[in-house]
Design a protein around this motif. Structure first.
Motif, PDB file in Angstrom:
ATOM      1  N   ALA A 255       0.839  -1.201   0.000  1.00 32.48           N
ATOM      2  CA  ALA A 255       0.000   0.000   0.000  1.00 32.48           C
ATOM      3  C   ALA A 255       0.873   1.251   0.000  1.00 32.48           C
ATOM      4  CB  ALA A 255      -0.929   0.001   1.207  1.00 32.48           C
ATOM      5  N   PHE A 256       2.029   1.174   0.644  1.00 32.52           N
ATOM      6  CA  PHE A 256       3.005   2.269   0.633  1.00 32.52           C
ATOM      7  C   PHE A 256       3.766   2.301  -0.684  1.00 32.52           C
ATOM      8  CE2 PHE A 256       7.674   2.907   1.740  1.00 32.52           C
ATOM      9  CZ  PHE A 256       7.673   4.272   1.471  1.00 32.52           C
ATOM     10  N   LEU A 257       4.255   1.161  -1.128  1.00 34.43           N
ATOM     11  CA  LEU A 257       5.093   1.116  -2.321  1.00 34.43           C
ATOM     12  C   LEU A 257       4.331   1.512  -3.586  1.00 34.43           C
ATOM     13  CD1 LEU A 257       7.124  -2.147  -1.599  1.00 34.43           C
ATOM     14  CD2 LEU A 257       7.740   0.230  -1.102  1.00 34.43           C
ATOM     15  N   ASP A 258       3.021   1.313  -3.598  1.00 32.78           N
ATOM     16  CA  ASP A 258       2.216   1.664  -4.771  1.00 32.78           C
ATOM     17  C   ASP A 258       1.809   3.134  -4.813  1.00 32.78           C
ATOM     18  OD1 ASP A 258       2.260  -0.901  -5.845  1.00 32.78           O
ATOM     19  OD2 ASP A 258       0.436  -1.533  -4.792  1.00 32.78           O
TER      20      ASP A 258
ATOM     21  N   LEU B 173      14.575   1.631  -2.553  1.00 32.34           N
ATOM     22  CA  LEU B 173      15.799   1.260  -1.842  1.00 32.34           C
ATOM     23  C   LEU B 173      15.435   0.379  -0.653  1.00 32.34           C
ATOM     24  CD1 LEU B 173      18.824   1.447  -1.206  1.00 32.34           C
ATOM     25  CD2 LEU B 173      18.347   3.577   0.037  1.00 32.34           C
ATOM     26  N   PHE B 174      15.880  -0.880  -0.681  1.00 28.20           N
ATOM     27  CA  PHE B 174      15.684  -1.816   0.425  1.00 28.20           C
ATOM     28  C   PHE B 174      17.012  -1.957   1.165  1.00 28.20           C
ATOM     29  CE2 PHE B 174      12.367  -2.841  -2.578  1.00 28.20           C
ATOM     30  CZ  PHE B 174      11.264  -3.180  -1.803  1.00 28.20           C
ATOM     31  N   THR B 175      17.051  -1.553   2.405  1.00 26.50           N
ATOM     32  CA  THR B 175      18.314  -1.547   3.151  1.00 26.50           C
ATOM     33  C   THR B 175      18.560  -2.827   3.938  1.00 26.50           C
ATOM     34  OG1 THR B 175      17.440  -0.642   5.218  1.00 26.50           O
ATOM     35  CG2 THR B 175      17.995   0.941   3.456  1.00 26.50           C
ATOM     36  N   GLY B 176      17.521  -3.666   4.109  1.00 27.40           N
ATOM     37  CA  GLY B 176      17.643  -4.794   5.019  1.00 27.40           C
ATOM     38  C   GLY B 176      17.468  -4.331   6.452  1.00 27.40           C
ATOM     39  N   ALA B 177      17.659  -5.244   7.392  1.00 31.68           N
ATOM     40  CA  ALA B 177      17.471  -4.922   8.809  1.00 31.68           C
ATOM     41  C   ALA B 177      18.574  -4.010   9.318  1.00 31.68           C
ATOM     42  CB  ALA B 177      17.439  -6.202   9.629  1.00 31.68           C
TER      43      ALA B 177
ATOM     44  N   LEU C 168       9.356  -8.368  -2.845  1.00 29.76           N
ATOM     45  CA  LEU C 168       9.168  -6.922  -3.005  1.00 29.76           C
ATOM     46  C   LEU C 168      10.355  -6.276  -3.705  1.00 29.76           C
ATOM     47  CD1 LEU C 168       7.466  -5.864   0.359  1.00 29.76           C
ATOM     48  CD2 LEU C 168       6.410  -6.330  -1.859  1.00 29.76           C
ATOM     49  N   ARG C 169      11.550  -6.745  -3.409  1.00 25.58           N
ATOM     50  CA  ARG C 169      12.728  -6.215  -4.109  1.00 25.58           C
ATOM     51  C   ARG C 169      12.604  -6.419  -5.616  1.00 25.58           C
ATOM     52  NH1 ARG C 169      17.600  -7.844  -0.041  1.00 25.58           N
ATOM     53  NH2 ARG C 169      18.185  -5.726   0.585  1.00 25.58           N
ATOM     54  N   ALA C 170      12.122  -7.595  -6.004  1.00 24.34           N
ATOM     55  CA  ALA C 170      11.978  -7.899  -7.429  1.00 24.34           C
ATOM     56  C   ALA C 170      10.855  -7.085  -8.062  1.00 24.34           C
ATOM     57  CB  ALA C 170      11.718  -9.395  -7.613  1.00 24.34           C
ATOM     58  N   ALA C 171       9.774  -6.865  -7.313  1.00 19.15           N
ATOM     59  CA  ALA C 171       8.612  -6.179  -7.864  1.00 19.15           C
ATOM     60  C   ALA C 171       8.768  -4.661  -7.893  1.00 19.15           C
ATOM     61  CB  ALA C 171       7.367  -6.556  -7.056  1.00 19.15           C
ATOM     62  N   TYR C 172       9.648  -4.107  -7.025  1.00 16.65           N
ATOM     63  CA  TYR C 172       9.802  -2.653  -6.932  1.00 16.65           C
ATOM     64  C   TYR C 172      11.282  -2.284  -7.032  1.00 16.65           C
ATOM     65  CZ  TYR C 172       4.968  -2.832  -5.239  1.00 16.65           C
ATOM     66  OH  TYR C 172       3.614  -3.055  -5.126  1.00 16.65           O
TER      67      TYR C 172
ATOM     68  N   PRO D 199       6.366  12.024  -4.619  1.00 20.27           N
ATOM     69  CA  PRO D 199       7.599  12.618  -5.144  1.00 20.27           C
ATOM     70  C   PRO D 199       8.810  12.024  -4.428  1.00 20.27           C
ATOM     71  CG  PRO D 199       6.581  14.106  -3.581  1.00 20.27           C
ATOM     72  CD  PRO D 199       5.618  12.960  -3.754  1.00 20.27           C
ATOM     73  N   GLY D 200      10.005  12.219  -4.991  1.00 20.24           N
ATOM     74  CA  GLY D 200      11.226  11.795  -4.309  1.00 20.24           C
ATOM     75  C   GLY D 200      11.446  10.298  -4.344  1.00 20.24           C
ATOM     76  N   SER D 201      11.773   9.724  -3.178  1.00 19.48           N
ATOM     77  CA  SER D 201      12.185   8.321  -3.106  1.00 19.48           C
ATOM     78  C   SER D 201      11.456   7.572  -1.999  1.00 19.48           C
ATOM     79  CB  SER D 201      13.695   8.230  -2.853  1.00 19.48           C
ATOM     80  OG  SER D 201      14.420   8.904  -3.849  1.00 19.48           O
ATOM     81  N   LYS D 202      11.397   6.248  -2.182  1.00 23.84           N
ATOM     82  CA  LYS D 202      10.852   5.364  -1.150  1.00 23.84           C
ATOM     83  C   LYS D 202      11.970   4.459  -0.655  1.00 23.84           C
ATOM     84  CE  LYS D 202       6.202   5.138  -3.130  1.00 23.84           C
ATOM     85  NZ  LYS D 202       6.024   4.959  -4.568  1.00 23.84           N
ATOM     86  N   VAL D 203      12.003   4.251   0.676  1.00 26.05           N
ATOM     87  CA  VAL D 203      13.019   3.406   1.309  1.00 26.05           C
ATOM     88  C   VAL D 203      12.309   2.434   2.239  1.00 26.05           C
ATOM     89  CG1 VAL D 203      15.035   3.359   2.833  1.00 26.05           C
ATOM     90  CG2 VAL D 203      14.750   5.240   1.194  1.00 26.05           C
TER      91      VAL D 203
END
Length: 345
Positions: free
Chosen positions: A199-202, A229-233, A221-225, A206-210
């Motif tokens: 719901a957030f990623l879609d 930027l996915f940082t991991g834990a 999710l990494r593959a779909a978006y 503006p700008g960036s999502k992390v």
């Protein structure tokens, strides 16, 4: 209260709000002179949870649990979770006539229905039996207390949460890539289907999502978006610096009971955007530290206008010392309730 045994299915290496809450409560209670023992899956043989292998399920018997509980010789028993270990501990406590409290951290009926077609009433029925068998069930918010009360849960006690203001604080420099376009909208937490992260990623923002966190949905999710930027834990100060690097923390969950993430973000001076549901309603509401709206994108964009100092100010109202004293008061009240029941009988 001089000693306490906490039984929890959630423990290291898991990173979640239940583990953090237990850890901080343990530390505060020990500072107050209370001896605290933890009984977790680390003390038993375990198997991985299907579809969620980082969660370990305990293999034991009530007789083993009775011996383990007795060996720790604590004045009060608190069962933090409704997993296999918690269920066995409750059964062992009932068999030995031991007073115990529970806490309701996770909306398992909603989580379960997100994965498979299990009616909510079925799940709530066995949860109600589990919690009502104790002498007090601790809940984090008024919204949760009212919701469980409507479903027949009794002896509900309020136990709020705190936040480490020294760890989670504003930082001047960002830990994110320098070329990451702003503003930065960030999700922090477990990467799992019940968190409603898509719901957030879609959102059209503006700008960036992390996304900061790990979990069973991370690879998909990494593959779909690929643009996210996915940082991991992240943990400790590294986690706090990630929070502080965001312009808005977006909390898309519809099923959390509280949301420690909300307090951690606010303590770092970052406004939050969320749906007007349990957790955000109780923490953010009309504080001016975030925006709650059924349109999550509208909430996220509006939150950009919130002063960071106001966010920090709201978070300072939540301390682990106050939370822990509330926990201790609940344990003592449960013992009084049990004693009154014995006298009445």
């Amino acid at each position: 209260m001089k000693s306490l045994l906490i039984v929890s299915d959630a423990w290291h290496p898991q990173i979640n709000g239940v583990v953090r809450s237990i850890e901080r409560t343990q530390g505060e209670m020990e500072r107050l002179g209370v001896r605290v023992e933890i009984l977790s899956p680390a003390d038993f043989r375990t198997v991985p949870c299907p579809t969620y292998p980082e969660i370990r399920l305990t293999l034991a018997t009530p007789a083993v649990l009775r011996r383990e509980i007795a060996a720790r010789d604590c004045g009060h028993l608190h069962i933090a979770t409704e997993g296999p270990l918690g269920l066995l501990a409750a059964r062992a406590a009932r068999q030995s006539g031991r007073i115990f409290t529970t806490s309701y951290h996770t909306r398992f009926p909603e989580y379960l229905s997100a994965r498979m077609p299990v009616p909510l009433d079925w799940s709530y029925s066995w949860l109600r039996r589990f919690h009502n068998a104790g002498h007090g069930c601790m809940v984090a918010t008024g919204t949760l207390e009212r919701a469980l009360g409507r479903r027949g849960f009794v002896n509900l006690m309020r136990w709020s949460r705190g936040v480490d203001h020294d760890l989670f604080r504003p930082f001047e420099s960002s830990v994110l890539p320098a070329d990451l376009p702003g503003p930065v909208f960030m999700y922090v937490g477990r990467v799992a289907v019940e968190k409603n992260i898509e719901a957030f990623l879609d959102l059209d923002l503006p700008g960036s999502k992390v996304v900061v966190g790990d979990g069973p949905q991370l690879g998909a999710l990494r593959a779909a978006y690929p643009d996210v930027l996915f940082t991991g834990a992240r943990v400790g100060e590294d986690l706090a610096r990630h929070y502080a690097s965001a312009d808005v923390v977006v909390f898309p969950s519809l099923t959390d009971t509280f949301g420690n993430v909300l307090l951690e973000a606010l303590a770092c001076g970052v406004p939050v955007a969320a749906y007007p549901v349990m957790g955000p309603v109780d923490i953010v509401a009309d504080t001016g530290a975030g925006v709650l709206h059924a349109d999550l994108g509208l909430a996220a964009r509006a939150a950009l206008q919130i002063p960071r100092a106001r966010c920090r100010e709201v978070a300072l109202g939540y301390t682990w010392e106050r939370s822990t004293r509330q926990f201790i008061d609940n344990c003592m009240a449960a013992n009084r309730l049990a004693a009154a029941a014995v006298r009445a009988a």
